[in-house]
Every structure is written in structure tokens, then in C-alpha cells.
Design an enzyme around this catalytic site. Structure first.
Site, PDB file in Angstrom:
ATOM      1  N   ASN A   1     -12.776  -3.141   2.389  1.00 26.28           N
ATOM      2  CA  ASN A   1     -13.751  -2.062   2.509  1.00 26.28           C
ATOM      3  C   ASN A   1     -14.712  -2.155   1.332  1.00 26.28           C
ATOM      4  O   ASN A   1     -14.274  -2.315   0.187  1.00 26.28           O
ATOM      5  CB  ASN A   1     -13.042  -0.701   2.490  1.00 26.28           C
TER       6      ASN A   1
ATOM      7  N   ASP B   1       0.852  -1.187   0.000  1.00 26.80           N
ATOM      8  CA  ASP B   1       0.000   0.000   0.000  1.00 26.80           C
ATOM      9  C   ASP B   1       0.892   1.243   0.000  1.00 26.80           C
ATOM     10  O   ASP B   1       1.899   1.303   0.715  1.00 26.80           O
ATOM     11  CB  ASP B   1      -0.909   0.004   1.236  1.00 26.80           C
ATOM     12  N   ILE B   2       0.508   2.225  -0.796  1.00 23.51           N
ATOM     13  CA  ILE B   2       1.329   3.434  -0.947  1.00 23.51           C
ATOM     14  C   ILE B   2       1.295   4.306   0.307  1.00 23.51           C
ATOM     15  O   ILE B   2       2.193   5.130   0.514  1.00 23.51           O
ATOM     16  CB  ILE B   2       0.854   4.216  -2.198  1.00 23.51           C
TER      17      ILE B   2
ATOM     18  N   HIS C   1      -9.995  -4.994  -3.506  1.00 25.93           N
ATOM     19  CA  HIS C   1      -8.664  -5.208  -2.938  1.00 25.93           C
ATOM     20  C   HIS C   1      -8.816  -5.668  -1.502  1.00 25.93           C
ATOM     21  O   HIS C   1      -9.678  -5.202  -0.761  1.00 25.93           O
ATOM     22  CB  HIS C   1      -7.797  -3.944  -3.015  1.00 25.93           C
TER      23      HIS C   1
END
Ligand code: AMP
Length: 123
Positions: free
Chosen positions: A97, A39-40, A110
Site C-alpha cells: 500500500n 501481521d498483528i 512493508h
């Protein structure tokens, strides 16, 4: 702005671009069905994302329309990525989510994997 999980798939979403190789990612795993990368904006010492290669907006879309092979592929990849990254012991958290209340931002399914610290109670 959270997405509506019933919206049609947007082929220009950020994860679609990553899957097409149009923008880079910090890849940790890839197989026939999935791609996994860091994750960024990590929310834990280790924060990975596993995405199916198919065009699915959300868990809702995927669970309704994906083939059994795609579903098995995603579930197995999540476990494999966790094992390969040392998350199994002492443990980790898996999260998806979905839609407005789930606060889903990217309209391509994701699965988040969080590890490397104690997460405490559920929410
Ligand atoms: P969600 O709220 O479940 O839709 O989470 C979307 C996640 O995607 C967030 O944790 C973002 O930090 C992450 N993200 C957004 N753009 C990128 C990117 N280019 N590479 C890796 N992760 C990203």
C-alpha cells in the site's frame, strides 16, 4: 489515517521500533537487508509482512533512493519467506500500500504476503 508517502521518514513509526527491538514481533525471517514477521491483525490464514531494514517511508521512497543491494535484498526476501512458509503452491498474494489512495497506515515500507485461502479477483 493514510500517510503521505512524500513525508520525511518518522523514526518513531511502529516498524522502526520493531527493527530496533524496542517492541516485539512474531518474527519469521531476518537477513542483512530485511525483517519479516506476522501481521498483528491478519487478513488471511497466513499474513506476513516483509520490511527493509533501511529507513524508507514507502515503495516510492525505496524505489527512488535504495541501493541495488537493498532492492535485491527485499525482493529476494519476499520470495524466500513465501517459499519457507509453504506459499508457493497453491499460491499467494503480494501487496504494498502506498500513500493516501493505497491506504498506507504505517510509514515504513512493508510488503504484505497473504496466503492460505483463495483470493479471487484482484480487488
Ligand atoms: P498498511 O495499511 O499497508 O500500512 O498496513 C499496515 C499493517 O501493519 C496492518 O496490516 C497492521 O495490522 C500491521 N501492523 C500494525 N502494527 C503492527 C505490529 N506491531 N506488528 C505487526 N503488524 C502490525
Amino acid at each position: 489515517m493514510p500517510i503521505n508517502p512524500r513525508d520525511p521518514y518518522d523514526p518513531n513509526n511502529i516498524f522502526a521500533k520493531i527493527l530496533r527491538g524496542e517492541i516485539p514481533c512474531d518474527k519469521v525471517y531476518e537477513d542483512e537487508w530485511t525483517l519479516a514477521f506476522h501481521d498483528i491483525n491478519p487478513q488471511a490464514p497466513l499474513h506476513l509482512l516483509v520490511v527493509p531494514k533501511g529507513a524508507y517511508v514507502s515503495w516510492d521512497d525505496f524505489s527512488e533512493k535504495a541501493s541495488s543491494e537493498e532492492i535485491a535484498g527485499l525482493i529476494r526476501a519476499v520470495g524466500q519467506v513465501a517459499r519457507e512458509n509453504g506459499l508457493v503452491d497453491p499460491g499467494y498474494r503480494v501487496l504494498a500500500n502506498i500513500g493516501q489512495h493505497g491506504h498506507q497506515e504505517v510509514p515504513h515500507l512493508h510488503i504484505h504476503l497473504f496466503g492460505g485461502r483463495q483470493f479471487g479477483t484482484m480487488i
